[in-house]
Enzyme design. Structure first.
Site, PDB file in Angstrom:
ATOM      1  N   LEU A  63      -0.455 -15.887  -5.768  1.00 54.91           N
ATOM      2  CA  LEU A  63      -0.463 -14.812  -6.756  1.00 54.91           C
ATOM      3  C   LEU A  63       0.749 -13.893  -6.621  1.00 54.91           C
ATOM      4  O   LEU A  63       1.295 -13.425  -7.618  1.00 54.91           O
ATOM      5  CB  LEU A  63      -1.747 -13.991  -6.630  1.00 54.91           C
ATOM      6  N   ASN A  80      -0.556  -6.977  -2.263  1.00 55.37           N
ATOM      7  CA  ASN A  80      -1.139  -8.288  -2.546  1.00 55.37           C
ATOM      8  C   ASN A  80      -1.545  -9.062  -1.291  1.00 55.37           C
ATOM      9  O   ASN A  80      -2.477  -9.860  -1.342  1.00 55.37           O
ATOM     10  CB  ASN A  80      -0.130  -9.112  -3.355  1.00 55.37           C
ATOM     11  N   TYR A 106     -14.631 -10.538   4.147  1.00 58.39           N
ATOM     12  CA  TYR A 106     -13.730 -10.434   3.006  1.00 58.39           C
ATOM     13  C   TYR A 106     -14.245  -9.465   1.943  1.00 58.39           C
ATOM     14  O   TYR A 106     -13.511  -8.547   1.540  1.00 58.39           O
ATOM     15  CB  TYR A 106     -13.475 -11.826   2.415  1.00 58.39           C
ATOM     16  N   LYS A 140     -12.525  -5.798   0.790  1.00 65.06           N
ATOM     17  CA  LYS A 140     -12.090  -5.495  -0.567  1.00 65.06           C
ATOM     18  C   LYS A 140     -12.869  -4.327  -1.175  1.00 65.06           C
ATOM     19  O   LYS A 140     -12.326  -3.562  -1.978  1.00 65.06           O
ATOM     20  CB  LYS A 140     -12.191  -6.742  -1.442  1.00 65.06           C
ATOM     21  N   THR A 195      -5.702 -20.757  -4.642  1.00 66.29           N
ATOM     22  CA  THR A 195      -4.589 -20.394  -3.761  1.00 66.29           C
ATOM     23  C   THR A 195      -4.905 -20.862  -2.346  1.00 66.29           C
ATOM     24  O   THR A 195      -6.015 -21.312  -2.051  1.00 66.29           O
ATOM     25  CB  THR A 195      -4.363 -18.868  -3.735  1.00 66.29           C
TER      26      THR A 195
END
Length: 235
Positions: A13, A79, A160, A164, A193
């Protein structure tokens, strides 16, 4: 000329976001921990390379000094991120979660965002139209993860989404503290990804769309938001 730094931009990304913003006329710094990969990506794109490990204070401070000497910064795209899947591409669930695992993920996904943002705040504050984009995730939505009818409910990992969700809170608090900036968290969608072992269901071109859009937010645009390509996300 708008100058933009993207962390973790040597692939996925970040790379696609860099490509698109270069096409839009930005001067782009490709931030990468690995110098060889970063330089290769920057050369391929026609961007500038900056060595930057979001987990290392000295690396981040050196990058900030270099970009300051080159003229400053207008847009920061946080990112860089990790998820920590197993060798079989599985995500450790609550039973396997350890403090060390959580700490490792937070070091990049949360502390990295704070470390980089803090270092570049003085440069952003000198910009006429400063923008910060924090790459979040749909898994950061407590509403979605707690809803049995939502696909996010079935994700069993802890580190994770917790990282976030923290990024979302950081985004809101920064946006309130710096009302002259446009600071938003974005959900790029389930993109194929390296982070997810290319298990994602959409392309990097599709995933980068919302990042690119929010990186070009004007002075009167949204701030303190959590958005995907379709608009505001439930917290």
């Amino acid at each position: 000329m708008t100058t933009t730094l993207i962390t973790g931009a040597n692939k996925g990304l970040g790379f696609e976001t860099a490509r698109r913003l270069l096409a839009a006329g930005h001067t782009v710094y490709v931030g990468a921990r690995d110098a060889e990969r970063g330089r290769r990506a920057a050369e391929q794109l026609g961007a500038r390379f900056i060595q930057l490990d979001v987990t290392d204070d000295a690396s981040v401070q050196a990058a900030a000094k270099t970009i300051e000497a080159d003229g400053g910064l207008d847009v920061l795209v946080n990112n860089a991120g990790i998820e920590q899947r197993g060798e079989d591409n599985s995500v450790p669930g609550a039973a396997e979660l350890t403090a060390d695992t959580l700490r490792t993920v937070f070091e990049t996904n949360v502390f990295g965002v704070v470390r980089v943002t803090h270092a570049f705040l003085p440069l952003l504050q000198r910009s006429a139209a400063p923008v910060v984009v924090n790459v979040s995730s749909g898994l950061a939505s407590l509403t979605r993860v707690a809803d049995p009818a939502d696909p996010a409910y079935h994700y069993q990992g802890v580190a994770y989404p917790a990282s976030k969700a923290t990024v979302n809170m950081i985004t809101v608090q920064y946006a309130k503290a710096f009302p002259e900036m446009r600071i938003n968290a974005v959900e790029p969608g389930f993109t194929a990804t390296d982070l997810n072992g290319h298990a994602g269901t959409q392309t990097v071109e599709e995933g980068a769309e919302i990042i690119v859009r929010m990186a070009q937010t004007g002075p009167d645009g949204r701030t303190g938001g959590y958005v995907d390509i379709d608009g505001p996300m439930p917290w």
